[in-house]
Design an enzyme around this catalytic site. Sequence first.
Site, mmCIF file in Angstrom:
data_model
loop_
_atom_site.group_PDB
_atom_site.id
_atom_site.type_symbol
_atom_site.label_atom_id
_atom_site.label_comp_id
_atom_site.label_asym_id
_atom_site.label_seq_id
_atom_site.Cartn_x
_atom_site.Cartn_y
_atom_site.Cartn_z
ATOM 1 N N SER B 151 29.675 -1.921 31.614
ATOM 2 C CA SER B 151 30.983 -1.412 31.194
ATOM 3 C C SER B 151 32.101 -2.211 31.836
ATOM 4 C CB SER B 151 31.093 0.057 31.624
ATOM 5 O OG SER B 151 32.433 0.486 31.612
ATOM 6 N N TYR B 175 31.199 6.433 38.573
ATOM 7 C CA TYR B 175 30.593 5.906 37.350
ATOM 8 C C TYR B 175 30.559 4.381 37.376
ATOM 9 C CZ TYR B 175 30.235 4.313 32.534
ATOM 10 O OH TYR B 175 29.864 3.632 31.395
ATOM 11 N N LYS B 179 27.334 1.495 37.623
ATOM 12 C CA LYS B 179 27.115 0.352 36.718
ATOM 13 C C LYS B 179 26.929 -0.933 37.521
ATOM 14 C CE LYS B 179 26.851 2.449 33.015
ATOM 15 N NZ LYS B 179 25.837 2.275 31.955
#
Lengths: 395, 395
Positions: B151, B175, B179
């Site tokens: 992402s 988050y 990643k």
Amino acid sequence: MPFELKKVLVTGGAGYIGSHVVYTLIKTGQYKVISIDNHHNSLPASLSRVSALALSELKSSLNRDPTESEVESTKIDAHTADLTSSSSVNQIFSLYGQGGIWGVVHIAAFKAVGESTQIPLTYYANNVSATLSLLQVMTQWGCRRIVYSSSATVYGTPPEIPIKETTRREPESPYGKTKVACEWMIEDLCTSTMDGKSVPFQAISLRYFNPAGAHPSGLVGEDPKGRPGNLLPLLAHIAVGRIGNGDPANEKSILKVFGDDYPTVDGTCVRDYLHVLDLAGALDEEGKLNERVFKSRTDIVGGKDRRPGDAKFKAYNLGKGIGVSVLEIVEAMKKATGFQFRTEVIGRRAGDVPYLIAEPTLAQTELGFSAPRTLDVMCADLWRWQKANPQGYDA
Amino acid sequence: MPFELKKVLVTGGAGYIGSHVVYTLIKTGQYKVISIDNHHNSLPASLSRVSALALSELKSSLNRDPTESEVESTKIDAHTADLTSSSSVNQIFSLYGQGGIWGVVHIAAFKAVGESTQIPLTYYANNVSATLSLLQVMTQWGCRRIVYSSSATVYGTPPEIPIKETTRREPESPYGKTKVACEWMIEDLCTSTMDGKSVPFQAISLRYFNPAGAHPSGLVGEDPKGRPGNLLPLLAHIAVGRIGNGDPANEKSILKVFGDDYPTVDGTCVRDYLHVLDLAGALDEEGKLNERVFKSRTDIVGGKDRRPGDAKFKAYNLGKGIGVSVLEIVEAMKKATGFQFRTEVIGRRAGDVPYLIAEPTLAQTELGFSAPRTLDVMCADLWRWQKANPQGYDA
């Protein structure tokens, strides 16, 4: 002592750093130490020795018989378990009940940079997943204080020397990355409990530079399995004859020096060594774990100085702030052991940087940390241990 | 077709991105798709629709009956399982035997930035530990190709716009950190297999900017559980009456805009939206997964151009390289839906940055990626899906 001993869990308690931390915690008389260790790189004997040493020191310091509680504080609840097994860890926490374990000093980890490049998934499993599972179990059992054993490797090649805690983290090895990932998890967990509703989770991360030395009694020390990966234990193994049969001329006794053309005092790499008991002292030489480490964190979080964005997590460098070169170390070990080490300069090793030196002011100011023991003391203590235990705890 | 279909496992196959990726893979006629999904944020119906759609398109494209193998390629082996359960994943791999699964497209993850700050440990467990366990199982079953769904959040607040892949990763949310940790693990695994002895592990990481739109048939699209966290699905839910009863004047229909005083074209934040089918096309519109994605990686590793330090891992930005503002999106959705959206500007949201725009040249050059579908196409496709499925797959 009318107070109840606080139960502190030390993971990797039987290892090199772990055993010295356990010793230091016991000596405060404030804690009941619980250890979890899978003995991947340690032996249960270290904790028996620590316990016996602490009891003997206690007795000789008193003019009376020790109380039951005092004796109790020298005994260690040592569990053999693997942190990657969430159910094992859960079972151990369940023995002490909800809120039973007051805090955790999380030291257990795989720690060889080179090996981590060969078996990275094993490192992520043992370091990251195991830490995650430990944090989950802690939360479940109402244990919300943790001291995390981090490392100077989180900085990778630092842009500036000495290294401040605010330096960006750019780890270069899988090992270093596992340390950063764990710091992230712990910090994010702390931050998530600052919502005004949750019970705050408190944490500090201690970024060790190069721990060295041993307890001055010669009873407790570093006992690496196989050929030591670090310089000082390697020299100790050579001096004691485990490598090269005690013969300075033996091929195996010759220390390979990786590069002597760095822009340093003598061309060899410079690192920041600190005595393992000074390191352990940052945690709690005089009850700091309770009085300073976690208390100061509580103040930051709950007090009037709290600002949005303040995390309950804080990282501290632990080093002397003084660099010593590879050749200076060899000289110091010559002096301590009398062994005439010979060196052979070979090419630079990929990934090595000339200087890694801590800026330890933050730990000095906020944790009362100090590292007074000199390189000579580290070498003398290491040699006392190695001479008395040529085969380590295995003897 | 005399060749055997390559078995490709898509994790999170039933989700928004997953279902469009599965569709795209099936359309090449080269793969047998296996899906693992725990249906945390998806429904099994998406895959049934994808399968039926692909078969129907296949039939109408042929002047003859489809062959057995052609029909087979449109069927999906859909497994309901949780990636955090290593034994479940292992069991699924065992169904296909050693070397049975040719490659993995790993999309499954928790993905809400805000939620990740509230339940970080759950995010690390579902994203990091699950990925680790997937990699371990893959290694065990001789599966050594992975496309990882990363992402743009890995960059945090980028120092430069447009964002190149070489930009340092400084994720700001749990988050985003999950990643980065997954990219680290995958890259380290690839690097560890470049020792000249191991079978090389090949991987690419695709850093998505803002995927949007739906399949033009209106049969497959985004179906978030609860109130949509992203702008476009939120507008679609408002337009279709799931929020605010289809009344533009209803309080709930009014879109809150976080700040209109950014240094952008109209003061609102600018993002890089790309059509979900363009994103999926990067993987394999014409067999690229085989011909380009992994083949090129093999060349780098095994070929004469291989240099020390070359990793078998490479990351690519997937975006249009064109920014659109919040207000431009609202206008485009007005045009697509005819709904008279009303907006209310409220304060800036913590963590938002004015611009996030990809530099997608690397993916264009090396993967043959292109993202021709316009914002108007994204909105029209989204609206066709939402109008036909006001309650999503649940209807």
